[in-house]
Scaffold this active site. Structure first.
Site, short mmCIF file in Angstrom:
data_model
loop_
_atom_site.label_atom_id
_atom_site.label_comp_id
_atom_site.label_asym_id
_atom_site.label_seq_id
_atom_site.Cartn_x
_atom_site.Cartn_y
_atom_site.Cartn_z
CG ASP A 45 0.02 -24.13 29.83
OD1 ASP A 45 0.05 -22.92 30.13
OD2 ASP A 45 1.04 -24.79 29.58
CG ASP A 103 5.57 -20.17 29.47
OD1 ASP A 103 6.51 -19.68 30.12
OD2 ASP A 103 5.72 -20.96 28.54
#
Ligand code: GLY
Length: 387
Positions: A111, A169
């Site tokens: 991320d 994601d």
């Protein structure tokens, strides 16, 4: 049956009459002004080692800078500035972004793409200053180092309970690589992003074009070991935010690469989502949640979808689909700009949207504001305004 030309003409008229002339522009102006006030309130509650996560029981909940969401508040401030031109919010955006310039100090997982593109990426777009590009470059190096040519994908997490986990994601983090590849003349970073997106088409999607949350690969053979959910209702259900990452991710990858297979994938996800959203423009947290859980919304998924639908409406060559995507974005944005979802000035600690869901099955962050809901909401407003 209505012929195609008539349908497109009527859909076009509907977009004109239901969208731009029916008050959404005014709602966007009001939400933009509110966002600036809210950012200042929230920014005033933070110290230099924390970023906002959510607001629970009358209190702001913060994270450290390593948490996957640390870039969203700086990014929310940037979008608020881009929507309002307010210098006070721009200053806050610069201050919050400065905390995320030393990428190695907060890097822990995939991320890093969200963390750095929402902060330094937007800062560079607004200022052109080199220091932000340095952060982007280092983040791209770190993200690329998570790629394994045997699996053909970037590893999401290093948690020991998985072999080589990839969550949907992760599609969102690929923009860091495509942007940095262009910026720094590193085509191998784009190749990694393309490989990851291709393998994800092969292994994450189901017959009905919904996506599972997590695919665990064998890092030695590249074989798929299992497909499962972490944050959704079940391994077979359609967790809403996961679907939103898929829609956004493939729309973005088409914009970044021009490869038709990504547009086709984004269109398939759109066709899966549009009928589901027709009756409920801000989705439930999981499209397959059982009756006793389904009433809970996830405004963050709605915000991500709205932003992606605005962009997809400008990229698809299918005019009828383009109109439906735009009409859906408008319906979702109208709902989010209404008093049920939008904070009143000074409310909920300075967050902007209510009624998001982080991790329902764990009872964590249920029916709360979330920092990424605010970010994608403002991005959607900005994209819509600049159509
Ligand atoms: N990346 C975690 C989530 O969407 O909640």
């Amino acid at each position: 049956m209505m012929n195609n030309t008539l349908f497109i003409a009527l859909a076009g008229l509907c977009v004109l009459s239901c969208g731009r002339t029916s008050g959404l522009d005014d709602m966007i102006d009001a939400a933009a002004e509110l966002s600036a006030e809210q950012c200042l309130v929230l920014g005033g509650s933070l110290d230099d080692v924390t970023m906002p996560k959510t607001y629970v029981d009358g209190k702001i909940v913060t994270s450290n800078l390593k948490w996957w969401c640390s870039g969203f508040f700086p990014g929310t401030c940037w979008y608020s500035y881009m929507l309002t031109g307010r210098q006070d919010v721009r200053e806050l955006a610069c201050e919050r972004t400065a905390l995320l310039l030393d990428v190695d100090s907060f890097y822990t997982h995939h991320d890093i793409g969200f963390q750095v593109m929402c902060s330094s990426g937007l800062a560079y777009r607004n200022t052109g200053e080199e220091k932000y590009l340095d952060a982007v470059r280092r983040a791209a190096e770190l993200l690329a180092s998570r790629y394994n040519p045997v699996t053909g994908v970037i590893c999401s997490w290093d948690f020991p309970e998985y072999s080589y986990p990839v969550i949907i994601d992760n599609m969102m983090n690929l923009e860091l690589l495509t942007f940095a590849a262009r910026q720094f003349g590193m085509p191998q970073w784009k190749d990694i992003a393309v490989s990851h997106a291709d393998r994800t088409i092969e292994n994450h999607f189901r017959e009905d074009d919904s996506t599972c949350h997590l695919v665990d690969y064998d890092s030695e053979t590249g074989k798929v070991l299992r497909k499962m959910t972490v944050q959704g209702y079940s391994d077979d259900s359609a967790w809403s935010r996961g679907q939103s990452w898929a829609l956004y991710g493939y729309t973005m990858m088409y914009r970044e690469t021009g490869l038709e297979r990504y547009l086709a994938q984004a269109e398939k996800v759109a066709e899966y989502l549009l009928p589901l959203l027709a009756e409920r423009p801000v989705p439930a947290w999981d499209f397959d949640a059982p009756e006793d859980m389904v009433s809970q919304d996830d405004a963050s998924a709605g915000a991500v979808m709205a932003s992606a639908f605005v962009e997809l409406s400008t990229l698809t060559a299918d005019e009828e689909l383009s109109h439906r995507c735009l009409a859906q974005a408008e319906a979702t944005l109208k709902a989010l700009c209404g008093s049920e979802y939008l904070a009143a000035k000074g409310e909920i600690g300075g967050f902007i949207l209510k009624h998001s869901t982080g991790f329902y099955m764990k009872g964590s962050e249920v029916d709360v504001p979330l920092t990424y809901a605010d970010y994608y909401f403002l991005e959607a407003l900005y994209r819509y305004r600049h159509l």
